[in-house]
Every structure is written in structure tokens, then in C-alpha cells.
Design an enzyme around this catalytic site. Structure first.
Site, PDB file in Angstrom:
ATOM      1  N   GLU A 130      -7.687  -5.058   3.503  1.00  0.00           N
ATOM      2  CA  GLU A 130      -7.506  -3.854   4.324  1.00  0.00           C
ATOM      3  C   GLU A 130      -6.280  -3.114   3.812  1.00  0.00           C
ATOM      4  O   GLU A 130      -5.205  -3.699   3.685  1.00  0.00           O
ATOM      5  CB  GLU A 130      -7.386  -4.238   5.801  1.00  0.00           C
ATOM      6  CG  GLU A 130      -8.691  -4.800   6.349  1.00  0.00           C
ATOM      7  CD  GLU A 130      -9.913  -3.951   5.969  1.00  0.00           C
ATOM      8  OE1 GLU A 130      -9.861  -2.723   6.138  1.00  0.00           O
ATOM      9  OE2 GLU A 130     -10.902  -4.510   5.476  1.00  0.00           O
ATOM     10  N   CYS A 170      -0.763   1.840   9.211  1.00  0.00           N
ATOM     11  CA  CYS A 170      -1.902   2.261   8.403  1.00  0.00           C
ATOM     12  C   CYS A 170      -2.664   3.368   9.122  1.00  0.00           C
ATOM     13  O   CYS A 170      -3.277   4.225   8.505  1.00  0.00           O
ATOM     14  CB  CYS A 170      -2.817   1.078   8.129  1.00  0.00           C
ATOM     15  SG  CYS A 170      -3.424   0.288   9.620  1.00  0.00           S
TER      16      CYS A 170
HETATM   17  P1  NDP Z   1       2.236  -4.091   0.092  1.00  0.00           P
HETATM   18  O1  NDP Z   1       0.914  -3.849  -0.510  1.00  0.00           O
HETATM   19  O2  NDP Z   1       3.440  -3.703  -0.646  1.00  0.00           O
HETATM   20  O3  NDP Z   1       2.407  -5.664   0.411  1.00  0.00           O
HETATM   21  C1  NDP Z   1       1.483  -6.363   1.204  1.00  0.00           C
HETATM   22  C2  NDP Z   1       1.566  -7.831   0.876  1.00  0.00           C
HETATM   23  O4  NDP Z   1       1.133  -8.036  -0.473  1.00  0.00           O
HETATM   24  C3  NDP Z   1       2.974  -8.396   0.937  1.00  0.00           C
HETATM   25  O5  NDP Z   1       2.928  -9.702   1.463  1.00  0.00           O
HETATM   26  C4  NDP Z   1       3.392  -8.396  -0.508  1.00  0.00           C
HETATM   27  O6  NDP Z   1       4.412  -9.306  -0.807  1.00  0.00           O
HETATM   28  C5  NDP Z   1       2.099  -8.794  -1.168  1.00  0.00           C
HETATM   29  N1  NDP Z   1       2.013  -8.481  -2.597  1.00  0.00           N
HETATM   30  C6  NDP Z   1       2.692  -7.542  -3.304  1.00  0.00           C
HETATM   31  N2  NDP Z   1       2.315  -7.580  -4.608  1.00  0.00           N
HETATM   32  C7  NDP Z   1       1.395  -8.568  -4.723  1.00  0.00           C
HETATM   33  C8  NDP Z   1       0.646  -9.083  -5.816  1.00  0.00           C
HETATM   34  N3  NDP Z   1       0.757  -8.605  -7.047  1.00  0.00           N
HETATM   35  N4  NDP Z   1      -0.215 -10.092  -5.568  1.00  0.00           N
HETATM   36  C9  NDP Z   1      -0.368 -10.604  -4.334  1.00  0.00           C
HETATM   37  N5  NDP Z   1       0.338 -10.154  -3.258  1.00  0.00           N
HETATM   38  C10 NDP Z   1       1.196  -9.141  -3.456  1.00  0.00           C
HETATM   39  O7  NDP Z   1       2.185  -3.433   1.552  1.00  0.00           O
HETATM   40  P2  NDP Z   1       3.318  -3.361   2.653  1.00  0.00           P
HETATM   41  O8  NDP Z   1       3.732  -4.744   3.034  1.00  0.00           O
HETATM   42  O9  NDP Z   1       4.356  -2.401   2.224  1.00  0.00           O
HETATM   43  O10 NDP Z   1       2.490  -2.782   3.898  1.00  0.00           O
HETATM   44  C11 NDP Z   1       2.230  -1.446   4.077  1.00  0.00           C
HETATM   45  C12 NDP Z   1       0.833  -1.097   3.602  1.00  0.00           C
HETATM   46  O11 NDP Z   1      -0.116  -1.856   4.337  1.00  0.00           O
HETATM   47  C13 NDP Z   1       0.457   0.354   3.847  1.00  0.00           C
HETATM   48  O12 NDP Z   1      -0.237   0.841   2.738  1.00  0.00           O
HETATM   49  C14 NDP Z   1      -0.458   0.280   5.066  1.00  0.00           C
HETATM   50  O13 NDP Z   1      -1.336   1.379   5.193  1.00  0.00           O
HETATM   51  C15 NDP Z   1      -1.156  -1.003   4.822  1.00  0.00           C
HETATM   52  N6  NDP Z   1      -1.710  -1.547   6.041  1.00  0.00           N
HETATM   53  C16 NDP Z   1      -3.084  -1.486   6.233  1.00  0.00           C
HETATM   54  C17 NDP Z   1      -3.644  -1.915   7.415  1.00  0.00           C
HETATM   55  C18 NDP Z   1      -5.129  -1.859   7.632  1.00  0.00           C
HETATM   56  O14 NDP Z   1      -5.626  -2.454   8.596  1.00  0.00           O
HETATM   57  N7  NDP Z   1      -5.881  -1.169   6.793  1.00  0.00           N
HETATM   58  C19 NDP Z   1      -2.812  -2.420   8.502  1.00  0.00           C
HETATM   59  C20 NDP Z   1      -1.386  -2.474   8.187  1.00  0.00           C
HETATM   60  C21 NDP Z   1      -0.895  -2.036   6.999  1.00  0.00           C
HETATM   61  P3  NDP Z   1       5.943  -8.784  -0.920  1.00  0.00           P
HETATM   62  O15 NDP Z   1       6.299  -8.306   0.420  1.00  0.00           O
HETATM   63  O16 NDP Z   1       6.658  -9.997  -1.327  1.00  0.00           O
HETATM   64  O17 NDP Z   1       5.951  -7.703  -1.947  1.00  0.00           O
END
Ligand code: NDP
Length: 518
Positions: A287, A321
Site C-alpha cells: 500500500e 496517505c
Molecule cells: P517509506 O517508503 O520511506 O518507508 C516505509 C518503510 O519501508 C519503512 O519501514 C522503511 O524503512 C522501509 N524501507 C525503505 N527502503 C526500503 C527498502 N529498500 N527495502 C525494504 N524496505 C524499505 O515511507 P514512509 O515511512 O516515509 O511513509 C510515508 C509513505 O507511506 C507515504 O508515501 C504514504 O502515502 C505512505 N502510506 C500509505 C498508506 C496506504 O494505506 N496506502 C498508509 C500510510 C502511509 P526506513 O524507515 O528504515 O527507511
């Protein structure tokens, strides 16, 4: 025991002074624990890595909320092995037993409500109301998925052929990797993890690096609920290393991810590659982001529309989001809308999240602050008119004022890319149909709302507005478990519908059994 019907958890009544006193006390209590180190939890045991990282209070970044393990590839592989070994026992536990752990966890979250709220207020800068809503949603996920598992376990039998006993079993997949975002650090983390384990899978959970403390609190609760060690294993550290290792490992059977489009696409690609020793195709539940719009029609109560837009755009600093980042307004009411939205925005208070009166707290970190500032500048450079807000707000934290940029072109950068901050682009439309065309004109399709009194336009929007979650005459944030299953179209993700009745099936595989009985 009869399980009562599912009901959404109520939110805390802040008009009661006893609740405000308890919340203040929980915040003060947590502040005394700043700077403490927290371990990984693998097979129920505390594990430490040589390198550490800190999480900061975004309202006051000189405060270290906690010190966490910068896990190595060896830590990650060990956690996966433990989860794989544990799966061989956990998969055979009964659905009722698994559901009970979730019901117990929900009860513990209720008891620890103010403590959990405090963790969200101090680690990610949620206002009291937003923090409380996050915890309520986590409770809802436990209660809802627990009941859903019982429903799946008792599902109607298959069609019976003469001379046969025909069955369909729903079975777990294996070892899952859970990768949540920081913006709903308890609710989404709980939802994806609870769905995984209640269906009989075991997991490795990697919280977002801005919110591992909340992840640790969740582990405490699951332990207190009596969940056997090894069913959920916690490893912290950067997504780019720890997350990547988890996603790529051949032992991983599925990935449940919520986060940005960029990371979601990367995970989708990496998970699709079959690696040596891997005997399945990994399932990915991803998502992702949004560029959500509210359409304001000429035939509507403009004050209500302004209120809905302001709450959707600036609640939790626009870091949802589902946040409204585009208001698409019929030109007949455009000027009046802009005037009213500016006035409403000016009334929003910004400051440290621990103060009850602040509607908006800080954005999550320095990197996010600078990125949002860049978007505000680009918005103006591409012809947008800054009508309220800007790139700085007083205070030591990562504060930004709620910002509205009017006269934004539908194809401008800030009308196309997810900003994930308190920035609203206002776009002029010729009429309702044009507004719909603009609303649908991005690669995303998560949430959307329309404000109109015209029944025909409402019906048109229901058919034409390409979003996973459509709201009519109300704000476009605040999806409730059960009532508003959440998940978008297109680049907003795999449309998994968290909090919906189909969700658990994503964490299971079905086995058809036909036995000849004559
Ligand atoms: P990110 O995509 O930056 O990170 C999400 C998770 O992915 C974190 O745990 C992060 O770890 C991890 N991650 C980062 N790089 C990698 C990789 N290469 N491989 C595997 N895991 C990885 O998102 P945010 O945490 O900044 O969250 C905000 C985003 O989430 C927005 O785009 C928002 O729209 C979306 N979102 C969507 C929702 C939905 O239901 N559609 C609901 C809530 C949010 P680390 O923190 O260590 O980088």
C-alpha cells in the site's frame, strides 16, 4: 465464549479534565525514559547489534526518544530462521487460539492507551487527537481481524458433489516480512502484523526507522498477551539494508509493506525475482502513496467544504496517505473558496505536539522538512500563488505552517507528486466534469472526496472518480476499520483493503480437498 459484535473503538473524550491529566502524566513519565536503549527481539530474547541509531522527538530534536539496534545481515537471517522454525508449530494452532491473542492485545492497548498515545506524540509528533485515533485503529485491527479469522475458520463448506465430501481449507503461507511506515506507527504496524499471525504465519517485523519505539511498545504488548516467542521477531535498522535483505531472502514467503511509491515499487520488483533455494513466488501486499483530491462543486455548502479540506489537508501535518493535497474547485466559487480556506488555515495552531492545544505538530524529520520546503518553492516557481503559510514556522522542532498555494496548474509538480506535508494546492476547474478529469489526472488513486448537493453529480463521481476510497460531503481522511476498507488504485498500491473482509485471504492459501465417500 460468545464474542460480541465488532464495534469501532471510541476515542478519548478530551473535554474531561481527568483524561487530560492522565495524558499529561503519561507524557511526563515517558520523558523520564528518554535515551534508553532498546533491543531487537528474536525468539523472545533480547538481541543487540554493535551499531546503534537514535530516534528523536521531532518537536524538540535535541531529545533522544530511544536508542535502537542497527541490525546486521546476520541478525536478519537469524530472525528469518527463527520465524521459519516457529512456523512449523504456530501453523497448527487453532484459529480460535490465535484470535484470542489479538483480543488480549486489544485489551492491553486499551489499558495502556495513554502510554501508547504518549509514545506517538513524542516519537512522531502526533497531536493528542491524532495519536489517540492511531491507537484506536490498532485496537480495531486486533478486534476485527480476530473475528475475521473465526469467520474464515467457520466458512461455508464447498458445493458437495454426490459421493464426495468436498472441503476448502484456508492455510497460512509461511514466513512474512512486515515493513510499516512511520506515519501510522502503531495502527498500520499492528494491522499488518495481526493479520499475518492470526492467519497462522510467523513474521519478521522491521519498524520504520523514525518510529521503532512504538514498534517496541507493540512487542511488549504481544509478549504480555502471552504470544509464544518467535511468532513475531523484531529487527530494527535502515530499510535500504535490513528491509532489502528481508525482501530478497528466499525464506521470505510474503511481504506486507505500507509506505512510499518509490520503495513499494522497488520491493515489488525485488520480491518478483526468484532466488536460489526459493520454491515459491513471493506474495506482495503493497500500500503506497496518494495525491488525494477534494472536488468542491459550485452547488455546495462552501463552509462545510472548507472545513473538510482544511482537516484533510492539515491533520497530522498532511502526513497521511489519505491527506487532501489538491482542492479542485469550480470556478464559480473559486475566489470565495480561496478566501475562506485562507481564513480557516490562519486559525490553525502549530507547535510542540505534547501541548494539547496545538492542532499541528512538527513534520517527521529534517529531511522531510527540507523536502517539503523545496516543494513549496517549486510550486511558486511553476506559477502557483502562495496565499497562506510558507517555508518556516517558529520553534525548535521541524515545524512548518499550514500552507495553501492557489492557481496551481493540474500538471504542475505539486499537483502530481506526493508532498507528504502540510501543503494544499488549489486548482481551478471549469465545471464538475472538468474537476473530475483533473482529479483523475495523476498516477495515484487512493482517496478522494466530493462536496456537492447535486444527486446526479454524486452518482457521476461514484462511477467516475478513480480512487479506492471515495467520500461524499465529508473529509477524505479517517477511514474506519470495517466501514471503510482502505487501499488505493494504480500507483497507490495493490488495493489490499486493510480493515476489510477480504484482507485476511491475502495472508492465506486455499487447499481444496475432495474425498470419495461411496
Ligand atoms: P517509506 O517508503 O520511506 O518507508 C516505509 C518503510 O519501508 C519503512 O519501514 C522503511 O524503512 C522501509 N524501507 C525503505 N527502503 C526500503 C527498502 N529498500 N527495502 C525494504 N524496505 C524499505 O515511507 P514512509 O515511512 O516515509 O511513509 C510515508 C509513505 O507511506 C507515504 O508515501 C504514504 O502515502 C505512505 N502510506 C500509505 C498508506 C496506504 O494505506 N496506502 C498508509 C500510510 C502511509 P526506513 O524507515 O528504515 O527507511
Amino acid at each position: 465464549m460468545q464474542i460480541p459484535e465488532f464495534r469501532n473503538e471510541s476515542i478519548t473524550d478530551w473535554s474531561k479534565s481527568e483524561n487530560r491529566t492522565r495524558q499529561d502524566a503519561a507524557i511526563a513519565q515517558l520523558e523520564t525514559q528518554f535515551g534508553v536503549e532498546y533491543p531487537n527481539i528474536i525468539d523472545g530474547m533480547h538481541a543487540f547489534s554493535a551499531e546503534k541509531f537514535n530516534t528523536l522527538n521531532p518537536s524538540q530534536p535535541n531529545q533522544i526518544v530511544g536508542v535502537f539496534q542497527n541490525s546486521t545481515a546476520d541478525d536478519v537471517v537469524l530472525a528469518l530462521k527463527v520465524a521459519a522454525d516457529k512456523f512449523e508449530q504456530w501453523r497448527w494452532t487453532s484459529p480460535a487460539e490465535r484470535a484470542n491473542y489479538l483480543f488480549r492485545a486489544a485489551e492491553l492497548m486499551r489499558r495502556r492507551r495513554f502510554e501508547l498515545n504518549a509514545a506517538l506524540i513524542l516519537e512522531v509528533g502526533k497531536s493528542w487527537g491524532e495519536a489517540d485515533g492511531d491507537v484506536a485503529e490498532a485496537i480495531d485491527f486486533c478486534e476485527f481481524y480476530g473475528r475475521e479469522m473465526l469467520r474464515y475458520a467457520n466458512q461455508a463448506p464447498a458445493i458437495q458433489l454426490p459421493g464426495e465430501k468436498d472441503e476448502l481449507w484456508s492455510l497460512p503461507l509461511g514466513v512474512g516480512v512486515i515493513i510499516p511506515p512511520w506515519n501510522f506507527p502503531l495502527a498500520i504496524l499492528t494491522g499488518m502484523t495481526a493479520a499475518s499471525i492470526v492467519t497462522g504465519n510467523t513474521v519478521v517485523l522491521k519498524p520504520a526507522s523514525d518510529s521503532p519505539f512504538v514498534g517496541f511498545k507493540f512487542m511488549e504488548i504481544m509478549e504480555e498477551a502471552g504470544l509464544p516467542p518467535g511468532v513475531i521477531n523484531l529487527v530494527t535498522g535502515p530499510g535500504s539494508t535490513v528491509g532489502d535483505t528481508l525482501v530478497k531472502h528466499p525464506q521470505t514467503r510474503f511481504v506486507a509493506f505500507t509506505g512510499s511509491k518509490e520503495v513499494g515499487v522497488h520491493i515489488y520488483e525485488e520480491a518478483a525475482k526468484v532466488r536460489p533455494g526459493q520454491i515459491w513466488l513471493k506474495r506482495v501486499i503493497a500500500e503506497m502513496g496518494g495525491k488525494d483530491a477534494i472536488i468542491v462543486d459550485a452547488e455546495t455548502d462552501l463552509d462545510e467544504a472548507v472545513e473538510g479540506v482544511a482537516l484533510s489537508a492539515f491533520g497530522f501535518q498532511g502526513q497521511k496517505c489519505s491527506a487532501c493535497s489538491r482542492a479542485i474547485v469550480d470556478e464559480k466559487v473559486y475566489d470565495e473558496f480561496v478566501e475562506k480556506v485562507v481564513k480557516r488555515t490562519e486559525s490553525i495552531s502549530v507547535g510542540p505536539a505534547k501541548a494539547f492545544d496545538n492542532f499541528m505538530g512538527p513534520v517527521i524529520n529534517k529531511w522531510a522538512l527540507e523536502k517539503i520546503q523545496r516543494y513549496i518553492k517549486v510550486g511558486q516557481k511553476e506559477g502557483g500563488r502562495l496565499v497562506v503559510g510558507g517555508t518556516s514556522a517558529p520553534g525548535k522542532g521541524y515545524f512548518l505552517p499550514p500552507t495553501v498555494i492557489a492557481d496551481v496548474h493540474p500538471q504542475a509538480t505539486i499537483a502530481q507528486e506526493e508532498i507528504f506535508g502540510p501543503v494544499l494546492a488549489v486548482i481551478r476547474a471549469n465545471d464538475f466534469d472538468h474537476a473530475l478529469e483533473i482529479a483523475n489526472g495523476t498516477e495515484f488513486g487512493l482517496t478522494g472526496a466530493v462536496y456537492t448537493n447535486n444527486r446526479n453529480k454524486i452518482e457521476t463521481a461514484k462511477l467516475q472518480f478513480q480512487v479506492g476510497n471515495l467520500y461524499v460531503n465529508r473529509k477524505c481522511t479517517g477511514a474506519m476499520v470495517g466501514a471503510h476498507p482502505c487501499g488505493g488504485f494504480n500507483m497507490s498500491g495493490t488495493n489490499s483493503k486493510a480493515g476489510g473482509r477480504d484482507y485476511l485471504s491475502l495472508f492465506m492459501q486455499a487447499k481444496s480437498i475432495a474425498e470419495k465417500i461411496e
